[in-house]
Design an enzyme around this catalytic site. Structure first.
Site, PDB file in Angstrom:
ATOM      1  N   TYR A   1     -43.434 -34.842   0.792  1.00  0.00           N
ATOM      2  CA  TYR A   1     -42.828 -33.854   1.938  1.00  0.00           C
ATOM      3  C   TYR A   1     -42.679 -34.401   3.166  1.00  0.00           C
ATOM      4  O   TYR A   1     -41.618 -34.085   3.605  1.00  0.00           O
ATOM      5  CB  TYR A   1     -43.957 -32.853   1.879  1.00  0.00           C
TER       6      TYR A   1
ATOM      7  N   SER B   1     -39.817 -29.272  10.748  1.00  0.00           N
ATOM      8  CA  SER B   1     -41.402 -29.345  10.833  1.00  0.00           C
ATOM      9  C   SER B   1     -41.743 -30.671  11.433  1.00  0.00           C
ATOM     10  O   SER B   1     -41.104 -31.686  11.328  1.00  0.00           O
ATOM     11  CB  SER B   1     -41.819 -29.144   9.362  1.00  0.00           C
TER      12      SER B   1
END
Length: 230
Positions: free
Chosen positions: A149, A136
């Protein structure tokens, strides 16, 4: 001729489900891994080729070890591992609980490491295989409310880069995918849901990843960044 065996974690929805359908349409045997069998069966119902389903907790080394051993016994070898399982809890750091933090680090980073460890020995023995890490864009650019995250995804990025160096003299392909916001269940807050129409389609991302994995003469794609169109 034995079909290529592809193992996908987090295959019950989103990008994992899209990748499963694309690999299946190419004739691969897809091993669907996830925490919820119902979701895996839903993905399986849309596959064109044969498949197998495994309920697994990637945060547990033992669960991963037993699952990969079963797949290797059934399929002889694993040709491609896609580390796609991921958890995102997007809050300011002071609002994250210990459970939130552990869930993201254990799933996103440690889960990727555990799965890679278990498939790598077999790939080294056969001197072939691909390991795809779904990192990501948060593994390259930090964002507000994504501190932990991002930390987990920056960790996966470092792991992928170091892993590529460890296998550089082999025929094992390490590939990292960095993408922007996708239309997946990862987004739970109201603002994100309002913007879903502007997010990229997981099917498009899956297409790009699989095309990047295609063997080509004199070149190998090590990573790719897919950005949202503004």
């Amino acid at each position: 001729m034995t079909k290529e065996s592809v193992v996908i974690t987090g295959a019950g929805s989103g990008l994992g489900a899209s990748l499963a359908r694309k690999f299946s349409s190419n004739g691969s045997h897809v091993c669907l891994l996830g925490r919820t069998k119902e979701k895996l069966f839903e993905t399986a119902s849309k596959l064109e080729s044969d498949y197998s389903i495994f309920e697994v907790d990637v945060t547990s080394r033992l669960s991963v070890k037993n699952t990969i051993a079963k797949i290797q016994a059934d399929r002889d070898s694993i040709d491609c591992l896609v580390n796609n399982a991921g958890v995102g809890i997007f809050k300011y750091i002071e609002h994250l609980t210990e459970e939130n933090i552990n869930q993201m680090i254990d799933t996103n980073l440690k889960g990727t490491i555990y799965c890679t460890q278990e498939v790598l020995t077999g790939m080294r023995e056969k001197n072939k295989g691909s390991i795809v890490n779904i990192v990501s864009g948060s593994g390259k650019v930090a964002k507000s409310t994504e501190s932990v995250y991002s930390a987990s995804k920056f960790g996966v990025r470092g792991f992928s880069d170091a892993l590529a160096l460890e296998v550089k003299d082999s025929n094992i392909h390490i590939f990292s995918a960095y993408m922007g916001n996708m239309k997946t269940n990862l987004w739970s807050n109201e603002l994100a849901r309002e913007n879903l129409d502007s997010y990229m389609d997981p099917d498009d991302v899956a297409d790009i990843i699989i095309k990047s994995l295609k063997p080509r003469k004199h070149l190998k794609v090590s990573d790719i960044t897919i950005l949202n169109h503004m």
